[in-house]
Design a protein around this motif. Sequence first.
Motif, PDB file in Angstrom:
ATOM      1  N   VAL A   1       0.867  -1.174   0.000  1.00 27.18           N
ATOM      2  CA  VAL A   1       0.000   0.000   0.000  1.00 27.18           C
ATOM      3  C   VAL A   1       0.903   1.223   0.000  1.00 27.18           C
ATOM      4  CG1 VAL A   1      -1.975  -1.087   1.120  1.00 27.18           C
ATOM      5  CG2 VAL A   1      -0.194  -0.070   2.511  1.00 27.18           C
ATOM      6  N   LEU A   2       0.403   2.302  -0.543  1.00 28.50           N
ATOM      7  CA  LEU A   2       1.212   3.503  -0.719  1.00 28.50           C
ATOM      8  C   LEU A   2       1.748   4.039   0.599  1.00 28.50           C
ATOM      9  CD1 LEU A   2       2.255   5.415  -2.872  1.00 28.50           C
ATOM     10  CD2 LEU A   2       0.206   6.787  -2.546  1.00 28.50           C
ATOM     11  N   SER A   3       0.947   3.931   1.659  1.00 34.54           N
ATOM     12  CA  SER A   3       1.380   4.474   2.954  1.00 34.54           C
ATOM     13  C   SER A   3       2.580   3.714   3.522  1.00 34.54           C
ATOM     14  CB  SER A   3       0.223   4.448   3.949  1.00 34.54           C
ATOM     15  OG  SER A   3      -0.232   3.118   4.138  1.00 34.54           O
ATOM     16  N   ARG A   4       2.811   2.468   3.072  1.00 34.93           N
ATOM     17  CA  ARG A   4       3.953   1.670   3.555  1.00 34.93           C
ATOM     18  C   ARG A   4       5.125   1.706   2.586  1.00 34.93           C
ATOM     19  NH1 ARG A   4       3.593  -0.331   8.384  1.00 34.93           N
ATOM     20  NH2 ARG A   4       3.364  -2.564   8.255  1.00 34.93           N
ATOM     21  N   CYS A   5       4.980   2.466   1.515  1.00 29.94           N
ATOM     22  CA  CYS A   5       6.023   2.531   0.493  1.00 29.94           C
ATOM     23  C   CYS A   5       7.196   3.376   0.986  1.00 29.94           C
ATOM     24  CB  CYS A   5       5.433   3.138  -0.776  1.00 29.94           C
ATOM     25  SG  CYS A   5       6.571   3.196  -2.136  1.00 29.94           S
ATOM     26  N   SER A   6       8.408   2.896   0.734  1.00 30.68           N
ATOM     27  CA  SER A   6       9.609   3.604   1.175  1.00 30.68           C
ATOM     28  C   SER A   6      10.526   3.858  -0.021  1.00 30.68           C
ATOM     29  CB  SER A   6      10.348   2.772   2.222  1.00 30.68           C
ATOM     30  OG  SER A   6      10.885   1.604   1.612  1.00 30.68           O
ATOM     31  N   GLY A   7      11.635   4.511   0.263  1.00 25.98           N
ATOM     32  CA  GLY A   7      12.622   4.762  -0.780  1.00 25.98           C
ATOM     33  C   GLY A   7      13.161   3.475  -1.376  1.00 25.98           C
ATOM     34  N   ALA A   8      13.249   2.424  -0.551  1.00 25.33           N
ATOM     35  CA  ALA A   8      13.730   1.123  -1.051  1.00 25.33           C
ATOM     36  C   ALA A   8      12.783   0.568  -2.115  1.00 25.33           C
ATOM     37  CB  ALA A   8      13.858   0.138   0.104  1.00 25.33           C
ATOM     38  N   HIS A   9      11.483   0.756  -1.932  1.00 26.49           N
ATOM     39  CA  HIS A   9      10.519   0.287  -2.929  1.00 26.49           C
ATOM     40  C   HIS A   9      10.624   1.106  -4.211  1.00 26.49           C
ATOM     41  CE1 HIS A   9       8.500  -1.030   0.923  1.00 26.49           C
ATOM     42  NE2 HIS A   9       8.728  -2.156   0.273  1.00 26.49           N
ATOM     43  N   VAL A  10      10.909   2.388  -4.074  1.00 25.52           N
ATOM     44  CA  VAL A  10      11.099   3.233  -5.256  1.00 25.52           C
ATOM     45  C   VAL A  10      12.323   2.751  -6.032  1.00 25.52           C
ATOM     46  CG1 VAL A  10      11.615   5.572  -6.062  1.00 25.52           C
ATOM     47  CG2 VAL A  10       9.960   5.234  -4.230  1.00 25.52           C
ATOM     48  N   LEU A  11      13.401   2.395  -5.320  1.00 29.14           N
ATOM     49  CA  LEU A  11      14.608   1.885  -5.987  1.00 29.14           C
ATOM     50  C   LEU A  11      14.305   0.577  -6.715  1.00 29.14           C
ATOM     51  CD1 LEU A  11      17.381   2.633  -3.344  1.00 29.14           C
ATOM     52  CD2 LEU A  11      16.797   3.927  -5.391  1.00 29.14           C
ATOM     53  N   GLU A  12      13.518  -0.304  -6.096  1.00 29.97           N
ATOM     54  CA  GLU A  12      13.118  -1.555  -6.760  1.00 29.97           C
ATOM     55  C   GLU A  12      12.371  -1.234  -8.052  1.00 29.97           C
ATOM     56  OE1 GLU A  12      10.688  -4.118  -4.364  1.00 29.97           O
ATOM     57  OE2 GLU A  12      12.180  -4.217  -2.763  1.00 29.97           O
ATOM     58  N   PHE A  13      11.472  -0.250  -7.987  1.00 30.65           N
ATOM     59  CA  PHE A  13      10.687   0.138  -9.162  1.00 30.65           C
ATOM     60  C   PHE A  13      11.591   0.668 -10.263  1.00 30.65           C
ATOM     61  CE2 PHE A  13       8.138   3.540 -11.313  1.00 30.65           C
ATOM     62  CZ  PHE A  13       7.277   2.701 -11.999  1.00 30.65           C
ATOM     63  N   LEU A  14      12.557   1.508  -9.919  1.00 30.23           N
ATOM     64  CA  LEU A  14      13.459   2.078 -10.927  1.00 30.23           C
ATOM     65  C   LEU A  14      14.319   0.989 -11.556  1.00 30.23           C
ATOM     66  CD1 LEU A  14      14.575   5.367  -9.125  1.00 30.23           C
ATOM     67  CD2 LEU A  14      12.811   5.080 -10.868  1.00 30.23           C
ATOM     68  N   LYS A  15      14.762   0.026 -10.763  1.00 25.60           N
ATOM     69  CA  LYS A  15      15.565  -1.090 -11.308  1.00 25.60           C
ATOM     70  C   LYS A  15      14.702  -2.000 -12.173  1.00 25.60           C
ATOM     71  CE  LYS A  15      18.872  -0.835  -7.579  1.00 25.60           C
ATOM     72  NZ  LYS A  15      19.337  -1.383  -6.298  1.00 25.60           N
ATOM     73  N   TYR A  16      13.449  -2.166 -11.784  1.00 27.39           N
ATOM     74  CA  TYR A  16      12.503  -2.962 -12.582  1.00 27.39           C
ATOM     75  C   TYR A  16      12.319  -2.331 -13.962  1.00 27.39           C
ATOM     76  CZ  TYR A  16       7.704  -3.932 -14.180  1.00 27.39           C
ATOM     77  OH  TYR A  16       6.594  -4.216 -14.942  1.00 27.39           O
ATOM     78  N   LEU A  17      12.284  -0.997 -14.022  1.00 28.31           N
ATOM     79  CA  LEU A  17      12.080  -0.299 -15.298  1.00 28.31           C
ATOM     80  C   LEU A  17      13.246  -0.464 -16.262  1.00 28.31           C
ATOM     81  CD1 LEU A  17      10.450   3.061 -14.160  1.00 28.31           C
ATOM     82  CD2 LEU A  17       9.336   1.098 -15.218  1.00 28.31           C
ATOM     83  N   ASP A  18      14.424  -0.846 -15.751  1.00 27.54           N
ATOM     84  CA  ASP A  18      15.593  -1.007 -16.622  1.00 27.54           C
ATOM     85  C   ASP A  18      15.353  -2.015 -17.741  1.00 27.54           C
ATOM     86  OD1 ASP A  18      17.547   0.832 -16.069  1.00 27.54           O
ATOM     87  OD2 ASP A  18      18.518  -0.381 -14.536  1.00 27.54           O
ATOM     88  N   GLN A  19      14.501  -3.001 -17.490  1.00 26.24           N
ATOM     89  CA  GLN A  19      14.257  -4.010 -18.528  1.00 26.24           C
ATOM     90  C   GLN A  19      13.539  -3.431 -19.746  1.00 26.24           C
ATOM     91  OE1 GLN A  19      11.354  -7.078 -17.418  1.00 26.24           O
ATOM     92  NE2 GLN A  19      10.730  -5.738 -15.718  1.00 26.24           N
ATOM     93  N   PHE A  20      12.945  -2.240 -19.595  1.00 27.19           N
ATOM     94  CA  PHE A  20      12.253  -1.593 -20.707  1.00 27.19           C
ATOM     95  C   PHE A  20      13.082  -0.460 -21.315  1.00 27.19           C
ATOM     96  CE2 PHE A  20       9.033  -2.861 -17.516  1.00 27.19           C
ATOM     97  CZ  PHE A  20       8.498  -3.937 -18.213  1.00 27.19           C
ATOM     98  N   GLY A  21      14.334  -0.326 -20.882  1.00 26.46           N
ATOM     99  CA  GLY A  21      15.190   0.766 -21.342  1.00 26.46           C
ATOM    100  C   GLY A  21      15.598   0.628 -22.793  1.00 26.46           C
ATOM    101  N   LYS A  22      16.012   1.749 -23.371  1.00 24.88           N
ATOM    102  CA  LYS A  22      16.422   1.774 -24.780  1.00 24.88           C
ATOM    103  C   LYS A  22      17.808   2.376 -24.956  1.00 24.88           C
ATOM    104  CE  LYS A  22      11.648   2.256 -26.179  1.00 24.88           C
ATOM    105  NZ  LYS A  22      10.600   3.179 -26.577  1.00 24.88           N
ATOM    106  N   THR A  23      18.512   2.598 -23.839  1.00 23.67           N
ATOM    107  CA  THR A  23      19.823   3.229 -23.907  1.00 23.67           C
ATOM    108  C   THR A  23      20.907   2.182 -23.670  1.00 23.67           C
ATOM    109  OG1 THR A  23      18.917   5.303 -23.105  1.00 23.67           O
ATOM    110  CG2 THR A  23      21.293   5.013 -22.893  1.00 23.67           C
ATOM    111  N   LYS A  24      21.799   2.029 -24.631  1.00 26.79           N
ATOM    112  CA  LYS A  24      22.908   1.067 -24.504  1.00 26.79           C
ATOM    113  C   LYS A  24      23.914   1.608 -23.502  1.00 26.79           C
ATOM    114  CE  LYS A  24      23.817  -1.882 -27.291  1.00 26.79           C
ATOM    115  NZ  LYS A  24      23.685  -3.331 -27.448  1.00 26.79           N
ATOM    116  N   VAL A  25      24.193   0.811 -22.465  1.00 24.17           N
ATOM    117  CA  VAL A  25      25.172   1.196 -21.456  1.00 24.17           C
ATOM    118  C   VAL A  25      26.258   0.132 -21.463  1.00 24.17           C
ATOM    119  CG1 VAL A  25      25.572   1.714 -19.028  1.00 24.17           C
ATOM    120  CG2 VAL A  25      23.395   2.336 -20.075  1.00 24.17           C
ATOM    121  N   HIS A  26      27.463   0.512 -21.901  1.00 27.62           N
ATOM    122  CA  HIS A  26      28.572  -0.443 -22.037  1.00 27.62           C
ATOM    123  C   HIS A  26      29.110  -0.860 -20.674  1.00 27.62           C
ATOM    124  CE1 HIS A  26      28.505   0.317 -26.287  1.00 27.62           C
ATOM    125  NE2 HIS A  26      28.667   1.615 -26.090  1.00 27.62           N
TER     126      HIS A  26
END
Length: 195
Positions: free
Chosen positions: A75-100
């Motif tokens: 639930v949103l009220s229990r969401c922390s910065g750690a959950h935001v980091l998980e979300f940002l790392k999850y989004l990497d699979q949809f990225g379009k930028t090549k990072v060597h």
Amino acid sequence: MSAAVAAAAAAALSSRCNSTGTASAPDAARSDLHRSFIYPPRVLLPPALSRYESQKRRDWSAFQQYLRDHRPPLVLSRCSGAHVLEFLKYLDQFGKTKVHAEGCPLFGCPQPSPACPCPLRQAWGSLDALVGRLRAAFEENGGDPETNPFGTRAVRLYLREVRDAQAKARGIVYEKKKRKKQYGEPRSDAMMFQH
């Protein structure tokens, strides 16, 4: 045409009919048409959302969906910065930028190569903008600014690490914008001796 205008037109026609005696058949038919025709009321549409607002809504929906799909669901009220980091790392699979990767011969080369096996990631600028939109959406949806998980130190440090890593890997230099000198501000010694 409003009802008042239609009534005024009908009154003008009837007064013209009275002054000339009788109205011709087309004039009478026209006045009946004006009296019987009623315009629909105006429908006020909400103003169109800006591109930023539309994107913010889509991002907020995606984050809420991520929280629902999380195991266990969050639930949103229990969401922390750690959950935001998980979300940002999850989004990497949809990225379009090549990072060597560091072992790649193209490490530090700004030109992407299709033959390179290095992964695609979310670009730092996209992540930074996403976090900004989600931070605003959190507060707009009743979240307390003091407990905003998108503004935590961990999220800011993660974004800085991603920026620096991508800058090295892609050979891009991110320079700080120079602060403009305010009028009346004293000149530094280095500036005084340049002339």
